[in-house]
Design a protein around this motif. Structure first.
Motif, PDB file in Angstrom:
ATOM      1  N   TYR A 194      69.951  41.304  71.006  1.00 14.88           N
ATOM      2  CA  TYR A 194      70.247  42.437  71.907  1.00 14.88           C
ATOM      3  C   TYR A 194      69.519  42.235  73.371  1.00 14.88           C
ATOM      4  CZ  TYR A 194      70.329  47.168  73.333  1.00 14.88           C
ATOM      5  OH  TYR A 194      70.432  48.461  74.045  1.00 14.88           O
ATOM      6  N   LEU A 226      68.293  44.077  76.778  1.00 16.41           N
ATOM      7  CA  LEU A 226      67.764  45.403  76.999  1.00 16.41           C
ATOM      8  C   LEU A 226      69.004  45.891  78.349  1.00 16.41           C
ATOM      9  CD1 LEU A 226      63.990  44.872  77.388  1.00 16.41           C
ATOM     10  CD2 LEU A 226      65.243  46.401  75.455  1.00 16.41           C
ATOM     11  N   ASP A 272      67.836  52.345  77.753  1.00 17.02           N
ATOM     12  CA  ASP A 272      66.886  52.031  76.592  1.00 17.02           C
ATOM     13  C   ASP A 272      65.454  52.323  76.931  1.00 17.02           C
ATOM     14  OD1 ASP A 272      68.914  50.514  74.986  1.00 17.02           O
ATOM     15  OD2 ASP A 272      68.572  48.615  76.086  1.00 17.02           O
ATOM     16  N   ARG A 326      61.753  54.816  79.731  1.00 16.78           N
ATOM     17  CA  ARG A 326      63.325  54.661  79.401  1.00 16.78           C
ATOM     18  C   ARG A 326      63.693  53.967  80.721  1.00 16.78           C
ATOM     19  NH1 ARG A 326      67.051  56.970  76.876  1.00 16.78           N
ATOM     20  NH2 ARG A 326      65.922  58.769  76.018  1.00 16.78           N
ATOM     21  N   ILE A 339      62.054  48.566  70.480  1.00 19.65           N
ATOM     22  CA  ILE A 339      62.786  49.702  71.350  1.00 19.65           C
ATOM     23  C   ILE A 339      63.032  50.859  70.397  1.00 19.65           C
ATOM     24  CG2 ILE A 339      65.225  50.025  71.869  1.00 19.65           C
ATOM     25  CD1 ILE A 339      65.616  46.915  71.859  1.00 19.65           C
ATOM     26  N   ASP A 392      64.369  53.825  71.329  1.00 13.71           N
ATOM     27  CA  ASP A 392      65.482  54.749  71.494  1.00 13.71           C
ATOM     28  C   ASP A 392      66.444  53.566  72.160  1.00 13.71           C
ATOM     29  OD1 ASP A 392      67.355  56.865  71.283  1.00 13.71           O
ATOM     30  OD2 ASP A 392      66.525  57.918  73.031  1.00 13.71           O
ATOM     31  N   TYR A 393      67.682  53.543  71.544  1.00 17.64           N
ATOM     32  CA  TYR A 393      68.746  52.647  72.328  1.00 17.64           C
ATOM     33  C   TYR A 393      69.617  53.656  73.275  1.00 17.64           C
ATOM     34  CZ  TYR A 393      67.673  49.139  68.638  1.00 17.64           C
ATOM     35  OH  TYR A 393      67.149  48.281  67.929  1.00 17.64           O
ATOM     36  N   ARG A 394      70.156  52.803  74.180  1.00 17.46           N
ATOM     37  CA  ARG A 394      71.149  53.554  75.119  1.00 17.46           C
ATOM     38  C   ARG A 394      72.451  53.911  74.271  1.00 17.46           C
ATOM     39  NH1 ARG A 394      71.238  48.202  76.670  1.00 17.46           N
ATOM     40  NH2 ARG A 394      73.290  47.085  76.399  1.00 17.46           N
ATOM     41  N   PRO A 419      74.727  49.303  71.229  1.00 17.42           N
ATOM     42  CA  PRO A 419      74.624  50.061  72.381  1.00 17.42           C
ATOM     43  C   PRO A 419      75.085  49.873  73.634  1.00 17.42           C
ATOM     44  CG  PRO A 419      72.614  49.329  71.139  1.00 17.42           C
ATOM     45  CD  PRO A 419      73.584  48.473  70.670  1.00 17.42           C
TER      46      PRO A 419
END
Length: 178
Positions: A29, A31, A35, A52, A99, A101-103, A167
């Motif tokens: 993944y 970034l 994110d 963020r 991570i 919190d993901y977008r 995401p």
């Protein structure tokens, strides 16, 4: 016994590409803006932070200056920070990046509540549609597309209802004509 080994090898060679295509995971993944990243350096509270990523995708990190995070994987970022801190500032830094919190992903088309939703690991098309209030009665169960940003370019892929959502993906559920 020999036939069984040959049969197993044939089955693996036939199904492996299908399994790999469906199992797009978060291992690689990259970034992106939106994110939330947590950087922890053990025993060094002044080097630990949670932030963020903005549209620019950079952060100002102590002793290393401005770092562009967009496009990096978590292991790449850990390695970059480790290398930057080792020697001049710390002897053997213990760096951890996660991570928190993901977008969001976006879903539109034939779902009851189209829009952006928080990403959850393990998300499939069916689960994404459920978050969006479910499929409408006119939703096609076969014409489903994902627009995915890969290495700076958008790619549209056709998926089935068990397809993996990542995401930042834009999922479109087309209308069925029957």
């Amino acid at each position: 016994m020999h036939r069984l080994v040959v049969l197993c090898a044939l089955l693996i060679s036939f199904f492996a590409p299908l399994v790999l295509a469906q199992s797009t995971s978060l291992d690689q993944y990259r970034l992106g803006s939106g994110d939330v990243v947590k950087i922890t350096v053990y025993g060094q509270d002044d080097l630990s932070l949670e932030t963020r990523l903005s549209d620019v995708g950079t952060i100002n990190y102590p002793y290393l200056g401005e770092i562009k995070l967009t496009g990096l994987t978590v292991p790449e970022l850990e390695s970059y920070i480790y290398t930057g801190l080792k020697g001049d500032y710390l002897v053997e830094p213990s760096v951890s990046v996660s991570i928190t919190d993901y977008r969001p992903f976006f879903i539109n088309g034939e779902v009851k509540k189209p829009g952006g939703y928080p990403y959850q690991p393990g998300l499939t098309i069916d689960k994404a549609a459920a978050l969006a209030g479910g499929y409408t009665e006119r939703a096609s169960k076969t014409k489903i597309f994902i627009v995915r940003d890969t290495d700076g370019s958008s790619t549209t892929i056709s998926v089935d209802r068990s397809g993996i959502v990542l995401p930042g993906d834009i999922v479109t559920i087309e209308q069925s004509f029957f």
